[in-house]
Design an enzyme around this catalytic site. Sequence first.
Site, PDB file in Angstrom:
ATOM      1  N   HIS A   1      53.476  64.168  61.513  1.00 46.22           N
ATOM      2  CA  HIS A   1      54.092  64.007  60.158  1.00 46.22           C
ATOM      3  C   HIS A   1      53.262  64.959  59.321  1.00 46.22           C
ATOM      4  O   HIS A   1      52.164  65.193  59.770  1.00 46.22           O
ATOM      5  CB  HIS A   1      53.701  62.664  59.624  1.00 46.22           C
ATOM      6  CG  HIS A   1      54.727  61.331  60.031  1.00 46.22           C
ATOM      7  ND1 HIS A   1      54.386  60.217  59.977  1.00 46.22           N
ATOM      8  CD2 HIS A   1      55.906  61.830  60.498  1.00 46.22           C
ATOM      9  CE1 HIS A   1      55.409  59.679  60.365  1.00 46.22           C
ATOM     10  NE2 HIS A   1      56.546  60.485  60.850  1.00 46.22           N
TER      11      HIS A   1
ATOM     12  N   ARG B   1      60.956  60.381  68.861  1.00 43.50           N
ATOM     13  CA  ARG B   1      62.346  59.968  68.459  1.00 43.50           C
ATOM     14  C   ARG B   1      63.328  59.981  69.424  1.00 43.50           C
ATOM     15  O   ARG B   1      63.060  60.541  70.641  1.00 43.50           O
ATOM     16  CB  ARG B   1      62.838  61.278  67.143  1.00 43.50           C
ATOM     17  CG  ARG B   1      62.045  61.430  66.111  1.00 43.50           C
ATOM     18  CD  ARG B   1      62.199  62.794  65.386  1.00 43.50           C
ATOM     19  NE  ARG B   1      61.398  63.033  64.053  1.00 43.50           N
ATOM     20  CZ  ARG B   1      60.289  63.451  64.303  1.00 43.50           C
ATOM     21  NH1 ARG B   1      60.142  64.009  65.169  1.00 43.50           N
ATOM     22  NH2 ARG B   1      59.453  63.470  63.043  1.00 43.50           N
TER      23      ARG B   1
ATOM     24  N   HIS C   1      65.378  54.022  65.620  1.00 42.33           N
ATOM     25  CA  HIS C   1      64.002  54.737  65.046  1.00 42.33           C
ATOM     26  C   HIS C   1      63.088  53.334  64.831  1.00 42.33           C
ATOM     27  O   HIS C   1      61.920  53.713  64.666  1.00 42.33           O
ATOM     28  CB  HIS C   1      64.321  55.160  63.613  1.00 42.33           C
ATOM     29  CG  HIS C   1      63.457  56.180  63.251  1.00 42.33           C
ATOM     30  ND1 HIS C   1      63.624  57.491  64.061  1.00 42.33           N
ATOM     31  CD2 HIS C   1      62.647  56.667  62.219  1.00 42.33           C
ATOM     32  CE1 HIS C   1      62.632  58.207  63.658  1.00 42.33           C
ATOM     33  NE2 HIS C   1      62.019  57.927  62.420  1.00 42.33           N
TER      34      HIS C   1
ATOM     35  N   ARG D   1      60.272  53.752  67.291  1.00 42.09           N
ATOM     36  CA  ARG D   1      58.873  54.836  66.903  1.00 42.09           C
ATOM     37  C   ARG D   1      58.360  53.928  65.648  1.00 42.09           C
ATOM     38  O   ARG D   1      56.948  54.089  66.010  1.00 42.09           O
ATOM     39  CB  ARG D   1      59.616  55.838  66.385  1.00 42.09           C
ATOM     40  CG  ARG D   1      58.944  57.019  65.925  1.00 42.09           C
ATOM     41  CD  ARG D   1      59.654  58.373  65.607  1.00 42.09           C
ATOM     42  NE  ARG D   1      59.108  59.286  64.958  1.00 42.09           N
ATOM     43  CZ  ARG D   1      58.402  60.112  65.153  1.00 42.09           C
ATOM     44  NH1 ARG D   1      57.721  60.558  66.390  1.00 42.09           N
ATOM     45  NH2 ARG D   1      57.851  60.904  64.194  1.00 42.09           N
TER      46      ARG D   1
ATOM     47  N   LYS E   1      63.638  67.707  66.167  1.00 39.08           N
ATOM     48  CA  LYS E   1      63.631  67.939  64.584  1.00 39.08           C
ATOM     49  C   LYS E   1      62.654  68.735  64.015  1.00 39.08           C
ATOM     50  O   LYS E   1      63.043  69.472  63.055  1.00 39.08           O
ATOM     51  CB  LYS E   1      63.129  66.521  64.407  1.00 39.08           C
ATOM     52  CG  LYS E   1      63.521  66.221  62.819  1.00 39.08           C
ATOM     53  CD  LYS E   1      63.186  64.725  62.132  1.00 39.08           C
ATOM     54  CE  LYS E   1      63.337  64.791  60.702  1.00 39.08           C
ATOM     55  NZ  LYS E   1      63.197  63.693  60.087  1.00 39.08           N
TER      56      LYS E   1
ATOM     57  N   TYR F   1      56.403  54.615  57.654  1.00 37.57           N
ATOM     58  CA  TYR F   1      56.777  54.404  58.868  1.00 37.57           C
ATOM     59  C   TYR F   1      55.929  52.977  59.243  1.00 37.57           C
ATOM     60  O   TYR F   1      56.699  52.257  60.073  1.00 37.57           O
ATOM     61  CB  TYR F   1      56.117  55.354  59.683  1.00 37.57           C
ATOM     62  CG  TYR F   1      57.346  56.319  60.452  1.00 37.57           C
ATOM     63  CD1 TYR F   1      58.080  57.276  59.395  1.00 37.57           C
ATOM     64  CD2 TYR F   1      57.495  56.589  61.579  1.00 37.57           C
ATOM     65  CE1 TYR F   1      58.985  58.011  59.704  1.00 37.57           C
ATOM     66  CE2 TYR F   1      58.351  57.503  62.219  1.00 37.57           C
ATOM     67  CZ  TYR F   1      59.164  58.200  61.042  1.00 37.57           C
ATOM     68  OH  TYR F   1      60.082  59.062  61.650  1.00 37.57           O
TER      69      TYR F   1
END
Length: 191
Positions: free
Chosen positions: A165, A42, A139, A142, A72, A174
């Site tokens: 994840h 990230r 983002h 990523r 995060k 994603y």
Amino acid sequence: MSTTQPIRNTEKLKLFKEYYKYTKPNIRNYTLIIIGLNSALRISDILPLTYGDIYDFENNEWKTHIVLKEQKTGKSNRIYINEEIRKVLEAQNCFFKNAKDWIFYSRMHKEQHLSRYQAFRLIKEAAAYAGLDANISCHSLRKTFGYHAWKQGTPPALLMNIYNHSSYQITRRYLGIEQNDKDEVFEKIKL
């Protein structure tokens, strides 16, 4: 509301990557894009990287991995420094003196790293040059990693682990799989 998308088109991806290398040369900005595309981190984990995170000053050599605790999630992560990242870092070799120097320093405030907002602006500028739509953001770097890794045959379960994840549904989202990606599967099947 639009969702951030990966950069799927390889020609546009090439233009995007090369913007800060050739069109508007800037080693810091180019490094940001290359590390973002090749690390699956990230932006909040990329911006605070220091040279001590990637270079062993004691042994005078490049590290093999970036080891960090994700901001995060608080989870630990260990990212291999691949050839693309290593090449761009070696090009910066003359710019750093000690382990605490930011890789992505702020030009206005040398004691701070680049802000998320400035990183967003830099990425949007390169995206506009490459003719990418409005759904490109920090983002996207990523997500682009995952999309192209998946297209090259990386199993989604491994990508889920790389991304840290908690569920396959998040990873699937994603990857940005579109109808033409599904159509390719049917087109290639010859049973």
